[in-house]
Design a protein around this motif. Structure first.
Motif, PDB file in Angstrom:
ATOM      1  N   ILE A 131       9.105  11.704 -26.863  1.00 27.88           N
ATOM      2  CA  ILE A 131       7.743  11.328 -26.448  1.00 27.88           C
ATOM      3  C   ILE A 131       7.846  10.459 -25.193  1.00 27.88           C
ATOM      4  CG2 ILE A 131       5.577  10.285 -27.174  1.00 27.88           C
ATOM      5  CD1 ILE A 131       6.538  10.608 -30.070  1.00 27.88           C
ATOM      6  N   PRO A 132       7.452  10.975 -24.028  1.00 28.60           N
ATOM      7  CA  PRO A 132       7.644  10.208 -22.799  1.00 28.60           C
ATOM      8  C   PRO A 132       6.482   9.289 -22.430  1.00 28.60           C
ATOM      9  CG  PRO A 132       6.892  12.408 -22.257  1.00 28.60           C
ATOM     10  CD  PRO A 132       6.996  12.351 -23.767  1.00 28.60           C
ATOM     11  N   ASN A 133       5.314   9.434 -23.070  1.00 33.32           N
ATOM     12  CA  ASN A 133       4.097   8.774 -22.579  1.00 33.32           C
ATOM     13  C   ASN A 133       3.688   7.539 -23.382  1.00 33.32           C
ATOM     14  OD1 ASN A 133       3.610  10.761 -24.598  1.00 33.32           O
ATOM     15  ND2 ASN A 133       1.431  10.801 -24.117  1.00 33.32           N
ATOM     16  N   ILE A 134       4.654   6.869 -24.009  1.00 34.28           N
ATOM     17  CA  ILE A 134       4.412   5.610 -24.718  1.00 34.28           C
ATOM     18  C   ILE A 134       5.248   4.508 -24.084  1.00 34.28           C
ATOM     19  CG2 ILE A 134       4.804   4.350 -26.883  1.00 34.28           C
ATOM     20  CD1 ILE A 134       4.197   6.870 -28.410  1.00 34.28           C
ATOM     21  N   ARG A 135       4.630   3.351 -23.916  1.00 35.09           N
ATOM     22  CA  ARG A 135       5.357   2.133 -23.570  1.00 35.09           C
ATOM     23  C   ARG A 135       4.916   1.064 -24.554  1.00 35.09           C
ATOM     24  NH1 ARG A 135       7.270   5.652 -21.253  1.00 35.09           N
ATOM     25  NH2 ARG A 135       7.901   5.842 -19.079  1.00 35.09           N
ATOM     26  N   ILE A 136       5.833   0.171 -24.927  1.00 35.28           N
ATOM     27  CA  ILE A 136       5.585  -0.809 -25.975  1.00 35.28           C
ATOM     28  C   ILE A 136       5.749  -2.218 -25.425  1.00 35.28           C
ATOM     29  CG2 ILE A 136       6.312  -1.652 -28.243  1.00 35.28           C
ATOM     30  CD1 ILE A 136       7.536   1.163 -28.718  1.00 35.28           C
ATOM     31  N   CYS A 137       4.779  -3.069 -25.732  1.00 31.73           N
ATOM     32  CA  CYS A 137       4.887  -4.487 -25.410  1.00 31.73           C
ATOM     33  C   CYS A 137       4.978  -5.253 -26.726  1.00 31.73           C
ATOM     34  CB  CYS A 137       3.684  -4.951 -24.593  1.00 31.73           C
ATOM     35  SG  CYS A 137       3.912  -6.581 -23.847  1.00 31.73           S
ATOM     36  N   ASN A 138       6.131  -5.821 -27.009  1.00 34.59           N
ATOM     37  CA  ASN A 138       6.378  -6.557 -28.242  1.00 34.59           C
ATOM     38  C   ASN A 138       5.887  -7.997 -28.061  1.00 34.59           C
ATOM     39  OD1 ASN A 138       9.418  -7.516 -30.077  1.00 34.59           O
ATOM     40  ND2 ASN A 138       7.317  -7.363 -30.772  1.00 34.59           N
ATOM     41  N   HIS A 139       4.557  -8.117 -27.969  1.00 34.59           N
ATOM     42  CA  HIS A 139       3.964  -9.416 -27.639  1.00 34.59           C
ATOM     43  C   HIS A 139       2.522  -9.434 -28.144  1.00 34.59           C
ATOM     44  CE1 HIS A 139       4.231 -13.173 -25.311  1.00 34.59           C
ATOM     45  NE2 HIS A 139       2.940 -12.989 -25.036  1.00 34.59           N
ATOM     46  N   ASP A 140       1.966 -10.626 -28.286  1.00 35.31           N
ATOM     47  CA  ASP A 140       0.577 -10.779 -28.711  1.00 35.31           C
ATOM     48  C   ASP A 140      -0.353 -10.055 -27.745  1.00 35.31           C
ATOM     49  OD1 ASP A 140      -1.863 -11.636 -29.706  1.00 35.31           O
ATOM     50  OD2 ASP A 140      -1.728 -13.615 -28.771  1.00 35.31           O
ATOM     51  N   ALA A 141      -1.168  -9.149 -28.270  1.00 35.46           N
ATOM     52  CA  ALA A 141      -2.038  -8.329 -27.428  1.00 35.46           C
ATOM     53  C   ALA A 141      -3.046  -9.162 -26.647  1.00 35.46           C
ATOM     54  CB  ALA A 141      -2.764  -7.288 -28.281  1.00 35.46           C
ATOM     55  N   VAL A 142      -3.507 -10.277 -27.196  1.00 36.63           N
ATOM     56  CA  VAL A 142      -4.506 -11.075 -26.500  1.00 36.63           C
ATOM     57  C   VAL A 142      -3.944 -11.624 -25.191  1.00 36.63           C
ATOM     58  CG1 VAL A 142      -5.981 -13.128 -26.621  1.00 36.63           C
ATOM     59  CG2 VAL A 142      -5.738 -11.648 -28.618  1.00 36.63           C
ATOM     60  N   GLU A 143      -2.701 -12.090 -25.217  1.00 35.37           N
ATOM     61  CA  GLU A 143      -2.090 -12.586 -23.980  1.00 35.37           C
ATOM     62  C   GLU A 143      -1.826 -11.445 -23.007  1.00 35.37           C
ATOM     63  OE1 GLU A 143       1.260 -15.063 -24.722  1.00 35.37           O
ATOM     64  OE2 GLU A 143       0.053 -16.638 -25.663  1.00 35.37           O
TER      65      GLU A 143
END
Length: 262
Positions: A131-143
Motif C-alpha cells: 500500500i503506497p498511499n499511507i503515511r503515519i504520524c505517531n503523534h497526538d493528532a491535535v498538535e
C-alpha cells in the motif's frame, strides 16, 4: 487524557501564534488516551524496515504533502502533488485504514495514532499488501492539526469509532467537540468532507449536534436522505470491521455522519 502543564515560559521574544492557537482549549484538547501495549515481533520488524519510508515525524511547522507522499502513486505512475489528501485520526490496529487506502488508490492518507502496536500493525499491513498511499504520524493528532496542517489543505477527514466515553461524567473527554471541529473545518478545502462513525447512539447524537453547529460545515445527507434524520448511508469506502459486523448481527446500530466544507 490531560497532561500536567509546566510553568508558562517567557514568550516576550517568541513568534506570535495564530489566533486560534492562542485560545485556552488549545492546551486541553486531546485526540487520545494512550493505552499500554507491547508490539509483536512482526510489528517491531515493520517499524524498523518500513518506518523510515512511511512514518512522518512530528514537526512544529507546515507539512509539505508533495515531499511526504513522494512515490505514493506507485511505481506505475508518477507522483501527483494534486492527489487528494485525507487525514485519519485514530486508526486503532489499522485494518479498516488499509482497506480504505486500497479501495481509494488515488487518494493519499495521513493517519495519526499514538498507540505504537497499532502503528506497527498498520506498517505490517502496508508491507503485506504493498500500500503506497499511507503515511503515519505517531503523534497526538491535535498538535499535528495545529502545527503541521495548513488551512484549506485537506480533502477529507476520517474519525471512525472514537472512544465514546460512555459515562455522562466522562462525556467531556470525547474527541469530537466544537473546538476540534472548528480546527478541522478550517483545514478542509471547500467541498472537503468530515466523516465520523460510531456505534454508540448518544455519541452519534452529539456528533450530529456538534457538526451541525459549525458554520463552515453542511450536512451532506440532508438533501438526498432526509429519512435518515441527518445521518448518512455508510459510504462505500468504509469497510465493515469484524467488531462492527458482530455488533450488527447482535442488533447494534452504527451511525455515519458526513458533513462538507461550504
Amino acid at each position: 487524557m490531560t497532561n500536567p502543564h509546566s510553568a508558562s515560559p517567557d514568550t516576550s521574544d517568541a513568534p506570535s501564534l495564530p489566533e486560534e492557537a492562542a485560545k485556552p482549549f488549545m492546551r486541553t484538547i486531546k485526540s487520545f488516551v494512550k493505552r499500554a501495549g507491547r508490539m509483536g515481533s512482526g510489528q517491531e520488524r515493520a517499524m524498523a524496515e518500513l518506518g523510515p519510508q512511511f512514518l512522518v515525524p512530528y514537526q512544529p511547522s507546515a507539512i509539505n504533502f508533495e515531499a511526504v507522499f513522494a512515490g505514493a502513486a506507485g511505481a506505475e505512475a508518477p507522483n501527483d502533488a494534486k492527489r487528494p489528501v485525507v487525514l485519519e485520526i485514530g486508526f486503532g490496529m489499522g485494518e479498516a485504514t488499509a482497506q480504505i487506502a486500497l479501495t481509494l488508490p488515488g487518494t493519499n492518507f495521513l493517519c495519526c495514532e499514538v498507540h505504537e502496536p497499532g502503528v506497527g500493525a498498520l506498517l505490517k499491513r502496508i508491507g503485506e499488501h504493498n500500500i503506497p498511499n499511507i503515511r503515519i504520524c505517531n503523534h497526538d493528532a491535535v498538535e499535528v492539526i495545529d502545527h503541521m496542517l495548513p488551512l484549506a489543505s485537506l480533502d477529507g477527514v476520517h474519525i471512525f469509532f472514537p472512544d465514546p466515553w460512555h459515562k455522562t461524567k466522562h462525556n467531556k473527554r470525547r474527541l469530537i467537540q466544537s473546538p476540534l471541529v472548528a480546527k478541522l473545518a478550517a483545514r478542509l478545502k471547500p467541498g472537503g468532507y468530515l466523516h465520523a462513525a460510531t456505534d454508540w447512539q448518544p455519541y452519534a447524537e452529539q456528533i450530529l449536534e456538534v457538526l451541525s453547529a459549525e458554520p463552515k460545515l453542511k450536512n451532506r445527507a440532508l438533501p438526498n436522505h432526509p429519512e435518515l434524520a441527518g445521518y448518512a448511508p455508510k459510504p462505500h469506502y468504509r469497510p465493515l470491521t469484524k467488531f462492527e459486523n458482530r455488533g450488527i448481527k447482535l442488533g447494534h446500530g452504527v451511525w455515519d455522519v458526513v458533513f462538507e466544507r461550504v
